[in-house]
Design an enzyme around this catalytic site. Structure first.
Site, PDB file in Angstrom:
ATOM      1  N   HIS A 170      19.945  17.962  32.965  1.00  0.00           N
ATOM      2  CA  HIS A 170      21.096  18.544  32.459  1.00  0.00           C
ATOM      3  C   HIS A 170      22.305  17.775  32.246  1.00  0.00           C
ATOM      4  O   HIS A 170      23.321  18.026  31.508  1.00  0.00           O
ATOM      5  CB  HIS A 170      21.399  19.930  32.732  1.00  0.00           C
ATOM      6  CG  HIS A 170      20.226  20.977  32.643  1.00  0.00           C
ATOM      7  ND1 HIS A 170      19.621  21.217  31.227  1.00  0.00           N
ATOM      8  CD2 HIS A 170      19.448  21.467  33.520  1.00  0.00           C
ATOM      9  CE1 HIS A 170      18.729  21.851  31.537  1.00  0.00           C
ATOM     10  NE2 HIS A 170      18.564  22.246  32.640  1.00  0.00           N
TER      11      HIS A 170
ATOM     12  N   ARG B 174      16.676  14.378  40.325  1.00  0.00           N
ATOM     13  CA  ARG B 174      15.972  15.246  39.430  1.00  0.00           C
ATOM     14  C   ARG B 174      15.561  14.389  38.152  1.00  0.00           C
ATOM     15  O   ARG B 174      16.845  13.877  37.498  1.00  0.00           O
ATOM     16  CB  ARG B 174      16.596  16.691  38.964  1.00  0.00           C
ATOM     17  CG  ARG B 174      15.749  17.383  38.288  1.00  0.00           C
ATOM     18  CD  ARG B 174      15.985  18.749  38.308  1.00  0.00           C
ATOM     19  NE  ARG B 174      17.552  19.031  37.616  1.00  0.00           N
ATOM     20  CZ  ARG B 174      17.712  20.399  37.370  1.00  0.00           C
ATOM     21  NH1 ARG B 174      16.938  21.474  37.487  1.00  0.00           N
ATOM     22  NH2 ARG B 174      19.006  20.505  36.732  1.00  0.00           N
TER      23      ARG B 174
ATOM     24  N   ASP C 252      11.445   2.867  41.711  1.00  0.00           N
ATOM     25  CA  ASP C 252      11.891   1.247  41.634  1.00  0.00           C
ATOM     26  C   ASP C 252      13.228   1.009  41.894  1.00  0.00           C
ATOM     27  O   ASP C 252      13.440   0.085  42.762  1.00  0.00           O
ATOM     28  CB  ASP C 252      11.513   0.704  40.342  1.00  0.00           C
ATOM     29  CG  ASP C 252       9.935   0.415  40.030  1.00  0.00           C
ATOM     30  OD1 ASP C 252       9.173   0.778  41.279  1.00  0.00           O
ATOM     31  OD2 ASP C 252       9.573  -0.094  39.337  1.00  0.00           O
TER      32      ASP C 252
ATOM     33  N   GLU D 248       9.830  27.099  37.538  1.00  0.00           N
ATOM     34  CA  GLU D 248      10.857  27.713  36.733  1.00  0.00           C
ATOM     35  C   GLU D 248      10.293  28.559  35.357  1.00  0.00           C
ATOM     36  O   GLU D 248      11.199  29.126  34.627  1.00  0.00           O
ATOM     37  CB  GLU D 248      11.621  26.693  36.008  1.00  0.00           C
ATOM     38  CG  GLU D 248      12.333  25.725  37.045  1.00  0.00           C
ATOM     39  CD  GLU D 248      13.103  24.832  36.470  1.00  0.00           C
ATOM     40  OE1 GLU D 248      14.246  24.967  36.455  1.00  0.00           O
ATOM     41  OE2 GLU D 248      12.431  23.584  36.101  1.00  0.00           O
TER      42      GLU D 248
ATOM     43  N   ASP E 264      16.413  29.421  35.048  1.00  0.00           N
ATOM     44  CA  ASP E 264      15.173  29.291  34.273  1.00  0.00           C
ATOM     45  C   ASP E 264      14.467  30.249  34.213  1.00  0.00           C
ATOM     46  O   ASP E 264      13.615  30.657  33.276  1.00  0.00           O
ATOM     47  CB  ASP E 264      14.852  27.862  34.006  1.00  0.00           C
ATOM     48  CG  ASP E 264      15.361  27.133  33.442  1.00  0.00           C
ATOM     49  OD1 ASP E 264      15.577  27.072  32.166  1.00  0.00           O
ATOM     50  OD2 ASP E 264      15.898  26.006  33.954  1.00  0.00           O
TER      51      ASP E 264
END
Length: 266
Positions: A49, A74, A88, A153, A179
């Site tokens: 978000h 996240r 990576d 969620e 959510d």
């Protein structure tokens, strides 16, 4: 050079006390470093978000790595190509949103592992994760330093939480109350009895699987309730909300008016 250890993964496995964290949504390395000095156990660099890119996430990983608070990243979705990039650049712990089935959990595990156990693309020698080739056995031992947190969620995710939690390679399950409540038809009401029952169900099956359980709970009453319920790691703050609340309180103190907290926005 030794394989970089994942202290957060080790602390989750030890389960000695709840670990408290803060969401980083400002997409800024300078503010991330400020929050890293505040005393949290972990920080969540939000790629879902917040307006983050792989580069801004890298900047925040660098800014926070010398502080005790562990960094979690996240991802915005389940894209294995993006997961490869995040690993990576040195992200060791990933949280992935909207995991609804055991099959999705298995696919995420595969995205984090090299063949033959998974599908992660080989970039040995040219990636920050192996210190550009300085960790000689990185390709064979990378999984030891990685931690996968799957987010539940939705009602479908709750229904399949047991399969998700029991997936080999999933280290923890994290509940997103906002959510989840929205998906269950209780918009803005994560305290609804049905939502709370669903949260308890996820906690129960996660614990039964021997995995760690986490949740977002910026309200103190929620933090206390979820701690008593047995959640292992809890997000108690969000940098955006903390900044806004403090700014509004300062303005209100001098000019009058109410804050978001007083209006019940947070």
């Amino acid at each position: 050079m030794e394989l970089p250890a994942n202290a957060f993964k080790s602390e989750l496995a030890a389960k000695q006390a709840p670990l408290y964290g803060c969401w980083l949504g400002l997409a800024n390395a300078y503010t991330a470093e400020i929050v890293a000095t505040a005393g949290f156990d972990w920080l969540l660099i939000d790629g879902e978000h917040a307006p983050n890119t792989v580069v801004t996430i890298l900047e925040q990983l660098r800014a926070t790595e010398n502080y005790p608070a562990a960094s979690i990243v996240r991802a915005v979705n389940h894209d294995p190509a993006l997961i490869k990039q995040l690993l990576d650049i040195g992200a060791q712990t990933l949280m992935v949103p909207m995991v609804e089935t055991g099959a999705q959990a298995e696919a995420l595990v595969a995205a984090m592992r090299y063949a033959p156990a998974g599908i992660r693309g080989m970039g040995a020698g040219v990636i920050r994760a192996d210190r550009w080739g300085s960790v000689a056995d990185y390709a064979t031992r990378a999984a030891e330093s990685l931690c996968l947190i799957t987010q539940v969620e939705s009602k479908t995710g709750v229904d399949n939480a047991r399969a998700i939690a029991n997936t080999d390679g999933v280290d923890a399950v994290f509940v997103g109350p906002s959510d989840l409540s929205t998906n269950m038809g209780h918009v803005g009401d994560p305290g609804h009895a049905d939502v709370q029952a669903a949260i308890s169900r996820v906690l129960e099956v996660t614990k039964a699987a021997g995995k760690a359980a986490g949740i977002l709970a910026p309200a103190e009453a929620d933090t206390n309730r979820y701690r008593e319920a047995g959640f292992d790691f809890i997000a108690t703050g969000l940098d955006v909300a903390l900044l806004k609340t403090a700014a509004e309180a300062n303005a209100a103190r001098h000019r009058g008016g109410t804050t978001s907290a007083e209006r019940g926005t947070y």
